[in-house]
Design a protein around this motif. Structure first.
Motif, PDB file in Angstrom:
ATOM      1  N   LEU A  34       0.846  -1.189   0.000  1.00  0.00           N
ATOM      2  CA  LEU A  34       0.000   0.000   0.000  1.00  0.00           C
ATOM      3  C   LEU A  34       0.881   1.239   0.000  1.00  0.00           C
ATOM      4  CD1 LEU A  34      -2.590  -0.948   2.788  1.00  0.00           C
ATOM      5  CD2 LEU A  34      -3.025  -0.906   0.325  1.00  0.00           C
ATOM      6  N   ILE A  40      -3.708   6.025   5.617  1.00  0.00           N
ATOM      7  CA  ILE A  40      -3.060   4.729   5.841  1.00  0.00           C
ATOM      8  C   ILE A  40      -2.171   4.808   7.074  1.00  0.00           C
ATOM      9  CG2 ILE A  40      -1.364   3.085   4.926  1.00  0.00           C
ATOM     10  CD1 ILE A  40      -4.071   2.836   3.599  1.00  0.00           C
ATOM     11  N   GLU A  55       1.281  -5.170   3.066  1.00  0.00           N
ATOM     12  CA  GLU A  55      -0.035  -5.543   3.593  1.00  0.00           C
ATOM     13  C   GLU A  55      -0.173  -7.052   3.749  1.00  0.00           C
ATOM     14  OE1 GLU A  55      -4.705  -4.482   2.647  1.00  0.00           O
ATOM     15  OE2 GLU A  55      -3.326  -4.812   0.975  1.00  0.00           O
TER      16      GLU A  55
END
Length: 452
Positions: A34, A40, A55
């Motif tokens: 990501l 995030i 991830e």
């Protein structure tokens, strides 16, 4: 107005042969990542926005071999700074099996360096037939070829498969419609060859598929076709080419330059690219909800643009200096701001427009099966497919065959209608509704030729 464009997507016992010695297997990195932004960072309680976040790790891949774990932040790969997913992808895409890999990470707030060897992508396996990984030389590089061969045969009719225009690997395509086509044809007793497009799959030191023109791409396929002669299990008197979509345009060009027994063209075209694109906008856009009058007004603008692009051979950059043309290029032709149209080099489409398809069919003495599907949104002209067979029969009486397949999409999926095909164009539906009729009809046609 937005313009749509749907051109021409337990332990087993198996047989596998690797003939090639010059190509090293591409590596499988095996990490879902990501890009790190404020949201995030907040979710994962990160104190920095640099690098990319791991991830998920896939077992038996380079990432698992390096002992990367979830929530690691990757800062560098082989000393290349990783700023986003784009730089990450471009850095790992050229890794080869057994290459040494060094990754700089942050784990639990502390810097760490991981080192190990790259793990190659898994090879195709089958219980039903042999799979041969080989290569052909191309200038200073090598193109990957993949051959599926029925077991226990001494010689068999052979098919070279040529896909549509998109740039992606034909290796390990599984239930993809092309995978099901290759699998089904091999199970019916044919040797089938796939030739990777330049720069795709395991190809090494070849140009990027997206940067080459049409003739260069055809040269790559021709290298594969000519290499078939070296295999003792290939019946060189009975080689066929199976071309889908844009591959159906390339197939007769190959057959014009190389003697083959037959050609199958499915979901393809015959008229100039200039004519096809205008017809495509006129056919597809109203189906996608475009207003008929507005659509026709926009097509009038595209006529001028396409003439300058395809006939006068102007570059997209030249054309984009015109504000209206730039808007049309970006909205309807996927112009990337440089030299790509519809994700290919702009010369690719100009060279397609220059082709004389009837001449290619005339100059080839091959039998031709032209297949059209009634729910094909991309290759929507039944008349063009009928005309292909008519052209072949005009110059080579009895060698042209036209086949209409009912309620089948461009991706070989069985549907109820064109509308149903549009509504069910997702990948899961396509792979689970492959129409086996295309295999049966191909097999029946080839067998009929072989018995003559």
């Amino acid at each position: 107005m937005k313009y749509y464009f749907f051109l021409l997507l337990t332990i087993s016992v198996f047989s596998l042969n690797i003939y090639a010695q010059n190509i090293k297997r591409k590596a499988s990195f095996g990490a879902y990542v990501l890009e790190i932004n404020d949201s995030i960072a907040k979710v994962y309680e990160l104190k920095m926005l640099d690098g990319i976040l791991v991830e998920k790790i896939i077992p038996n891949t380079t990432a698992s071999n390096l002992k990367l774990v979830e929530k690691d932040i990757i800062l560098k790969v082989n000393d290349v700074e990783i700023k986003n997913s784009t730089t990450f992808t471009s850095t790992i895409k050229n890794l080869r099996e057994n290459d040494v890999v060094s990754v700089n990470i942050i784990r639990s707030g502390k810097p760490k360096t991981l080192k190990g060897k790259a793990i190659g992508k898994p090879l195709e396996i089958s219980d039903d037939y042999e799979i041969i990984y080989d290569e052909v030389s191309y200038n200073n590089g090598y193109i990957r070829t993949i051959i599926t061969k029925p077991k226990n045969i001494t010689k068999a009719p052979t098919i070279l498969f040529i896909p549509g225009y998109l740039c992606y690997s034909l290796d390990n395509i599984g239930k993809h419609p092309y995978g099901q086509l290759v699998d089904g044809l091999t199970k019916k007793g044919y040797v089938v060859m796939r030739v990777e497009k330049l720069g795709e799959g395991d190809c090494i030191n070849t140009p990027n598929c997206k940067d080459v023109d049409l003739q260069t791409e055809i040269d790559g396929f021709e290298k594969g076709l000519q290499s078939l002669k070296k295999y003792d299990f290939v019946d060189t008197n009975n080689i066929f080419i199976w071309g889908h979509s844009l591959g159906g345009i390339e197939a007769p060009i190959l057959a014009e330059r190389n003697k083959v027994k037959g050609i199958v063209v499915a979901g393809t075209g015959l008229i100039s690219w200039y004519e096809y694109i205008l017809n495509m906008f006129r056919f597809q856009n109203p189906l996608m909800g475009a207003d008929y009058v507005e659509n026709e007004e926009e097509i009038a603008e595209y006529k001028k643009l396409l003439f300058e692009y395809l006939v006068m051979k102007k570059t997209p950059l030249e054309l984009s200096e015109n504000k209206k043309y730039k808007e049309l290029l970006e909205n309807g032709m996927q112009f990337d701001g440089k030299d790509r149209i519809w994700d290919r080099n702009y010369k690719y489409w100009q060279q397609i427009d220059d082709l004389n398809q009837p001449k290619a069919f005339k100059n080839s003495e091959a039998h031709v099966l032209s297949i059209w599907s009634s729910a094909d949104l991309e290759a929507f002209s039944e008349d063009e497919h009928k005309t292909i067979a008519d052209i072949v029969n005009y110059y080579h009486p009895g060698k042209g065959t036209y086949l209409r397949m009912e309620n089948t999409t461009h991706a070989f999926a069985k549907v109820k209608s064109m509308k149903d095909g549009i509504e069910n164009s997702n990948y899961d539906y396509i792979i689970n509704n492959f129409n086996p009729e295309i295999l049966e009809e191909t097999h029946k046609w080839i067998q009929n030729i072989l018995q003559k």
